[in-house]
Scaffold this active site. Structure first.
Site, PDB file in Angstrom:
ATOM      1  N   HIS A 157       1.431   5.393  -2.217  1.00  0.00           N
ATOM      2  CA  HIS A 157       0.926   6.416  -3.144  1.00  0.00           C
ATOM      3  C   HIS A 157       2.125   7.058  -3.830  1.00  0.00           C
ATOM      4  O   HIS A 157       2.621   8.101  -3.409  1.00  0.00           O
ATOM      5  CB  HIS A 157       0.095   7.460  -2.393  1.00  0.00           C
ATOM      6  CG  HIS A 157      -1.190   6.915  -1.865  1.00  0.00           C
ATOM      7  ND1 HIS A 157      -2.389   7.024  -2.549  1.00  0.00           N
ATOM      8  CD2 HIS A 157      -1.469   6.234  -0.729  1.00  0.00           C
ATOM      9  CE1 HIS A 157      -3.351   6.445  -1.851  1.00  0.00           C
ATOM     10  NE2 HIS A 157      -2.815   5.953  -0.739  1.00  0.00           N
TER      11      HIS A 157
ATOM     12  N   HIS B 205      -9.465   1.489  -0.236  1.00  0.00           N
ATOM     13  CA  HIS B 205      -9.324   2.239   1.007  1.00  0.00           C
ATOM     14  C   HIS B 205     -10.678   2.111   1.699  1.00  0.00           C
ATOM     15  O   HIS B 205     -11.687   2.607   1.203  1.00  0.00           O
ATOM     16  CB  HIS B 205      -9.062   3.717   0.719  1.00  0.00           C
ATOM     17  CG  HIS B 205      -7.677   4.035   0.280  1.00  0.00           C
ATOM     18  ND1 HIS B 205      -7.111   3.512  -0.852  1.00  0.00           N
ATOM     19  CD2 HIS B 205      -6.741   4.869   0.828  1.00  0.00           C
ATOM     20  CE1 HIS B 205      -5.881   4.002  -0.988  1.00  0.00           C
ATOM     21  NE2 HIS B 205      -5.632   4.818   0.027  1.00  0.00           N
TER      22      HIS B 205
ATOM     23  N   HIS C  78       0.844  -1.204   0.000  1.00  0.00           N
ATOM     24  CA  HIS C  78       0.000   0.000   0.000  1.00  0.00           C
ATOM     25  C   HIS C  78       0.873   1.245   0.000  1.00  0.00           C
ATOM     26  O   HIS C  78       1.522   1.577   0.989  1.00  0.00           O
ATOM     27  CB  HIS C  78      -0.925   0.025   1.217  1.00  0.00           C
ATOM     28  CG  HIS C  78      -1.957   1.108   1.152  1.00  0.00           C
ATOM     29  ND1 HIS C  78      -3.277   0.856   0.835  1.00  0.00           N
ATOM     30  CD2 HIS C  78      -1.876   2.441   1.344  1.00  0.00           C
ATOM     31  CE1 HIS C  78      -3.952   2.004   0.842  1.00  0.00           C
ATOM     32  NE2 HIS C  78      -3.115   2.982   1.149  1.00  0.00           N
TER      33      HIS C  78
END
Length: 426
Positions: A58, A209, A56
């Site tokens: 970004h 999410h 996980h």
């Protein structure tokens, strides 16, 4: 003749063995192989581990801290608003440059597989195009899995659903979502159904999410479990964050966890960001915000630790070190027994690899020849020390050597060698 021979390393189970590499695969793992090799590296006294995996992250936002401003409140919502400001002005080249730099950091840390959510709520799809380019550039040494993520809500953001489909059409790997950020609880439930149906139709994985909030009534994980069973997505779905579970009623959770286990829905906790962002509206006592990791594991649910952020609108720290992530996780989850700490090491290696469904992961013959040597005696020691990386091998090639740990491992600067000090060099 083998391409590479790693001599005398200590495996995670405590055994000492050599690893022979041929054509990018592990040819043998045993004591005293003694075969001819084009290159031999003596790693006696160092721990050999399969590579770290981050389920996980970004990457479109990474290393953007301070652009265009700093998140003063430290909250999730201000971070989302700040990211909304940045993505309006960022360029393709900027995203690629930041992401490549982070990938170099990752390689120097033995982090060789990353699942990155990429925001699709932008008509230009700049982040999508940039990370597709990055995925191509790093493919020889790092596996980058991309999630189509409607950061501003599948229904809340105009056109987000069409943009998500466009991103998937262009080759993004996984269906993402953020049901708790929709305008109503009902819209959130509908978005879970919609996203799972898209994934089922296309044969893709799902990673939402889910319930990243302190609100105990945010229960989209229940809908995610239901859709997983209804659509036959068992084993292909992950719920990320799940922080509302920290505040849920114990009786409800006792019903929820067996359902998650039955549907084979994995959970991804992100301890660094969860402990930093959640509970911001509390006075005292403050909630930790981390989901119920030990309880999930007790029910047989696969749980991984994720990093989530590094120097971006949500998190002002980060180093691409999954040992930092596991170290924080074991403290917040109070997983401090020897067995639990060993499990935390697995949660940044083999458990995360299973969540990403990585092919050929491990230290057995036939597996992809990707592994990391750590200056530690065993996995628990590695966590305690956040051990330095000594050597990193990716897909059969040495991609990082640490000259400070062993002078004979030092390499002159050359293409393909990552500098641990700067994170650059590729």
């Amino acid at each position: 003749m083998h391409d590479l021979l790693i001599a005398g390393g200590t495996l995670p189970n405590g055994e000492i063995a050599d690893i022979a590499v041929k054509d990018g695969r592990i040819a043998a793992v045993e004591k005293g192989i003694g075969a001819d090799a084009k290159e031999t590296v003596d790693l006696s006294g160092f721990l050999l581990s399969p590579p770290f995996v981050d389920p996980h992250f970004h990457m479109d936002a990474t290393l953007s801290y301070g652009l265009p401003r700093i998140n003063k409140s430290g909250t999730l919502l201000e971070g989302i608003a700040l990211w909304g400001e940045l993505k309006k002005v960022m360029t393709f080249d900027e995203v690629v440059e930041r992401a490549i730099e982070y990938c170099d950091w990752a390689v120097s840390m033995g982090l060789l597989a990353i699942r990155s959510h990429v925001d699709v709520c932008d008509e230009r799809l700049i982040a999508v195009e940039a990370l597709l380019e990055v995925r191509k550039r790093v493919s020889s040494y790092l596996d980058l899995q991309l999630v189509a993520f409607p950061q501003d809500g599948l229904y809340r953001s105009p056109g987000a659903r069409d943009l998500l489909l466009r991103a998937l059409d262009r080759g993004v790997d996984v269906v993402g979502g953020i049901p708790h950020f929709e305008r109503t609880m009902d819209d959130g439930r509908r978005s879970v159904t919609d996203l799972c149906e898209i994934a089922a139709e296309r044969g893709l994985l799902v990673d939402l999410h889910c319930d990243e909030t302190d609100d105990p009534m945010s229960r989209h994980i229940e809908q995610l479990v239901f859709e997983t069973n209804r659509l036959g997505l068992n084993g292909r779905v992950a719920g990320s964050h799940l922080t509302s579970m920290h505040s849920m009623d114990n009786y409800y959770v006792s019903k929820l966890l067996p359902l998650m286990a039955e549907a084979e829905v994995s959970a991804i906790a992100n301890p660094l960001i969860n402990i930093a962002i959640q509970g911001r509206h509390d006075t005292y006592p403050k909630r930790r915000g981390l989901t119920r990791v030990p309880e999930m594991i007790g029910y047989g649910i696969r749980v991984g630790w994720g990093q989530d952020c590094c120097l971006d609108p949500w998190y002002s720290l980060g180093t691409a070190d999954m040992l930092d992530v596991a170290f924080m996780g074991l403290h917040v989850a109070q997983m401090t027994s020897s067995a639990d700490m060993r499990k935390c090491f697995d949660m940044v290696t083999s458990e995360n690899a299973a969540i990403l469904r990585l092919d050929g992961y491990g230290l057995e013959p036939g597996c992809q020849a990707s592994f990391v040597a750590l200056d530690a005696n065993d996995p628990v020691d590695a966590l305690r020390l956040r051990a330095e990386r000594v050597l990193v091998v990716s897909k059969g090639k040495i991609v990082y050597r640490n000259p400070r740990k062993s002078p004979e491992l030092a390499l002159p600067n050359r293409p393909g060698t990552v500098s641990r000090r700067s994170g650059r060099g590729r």
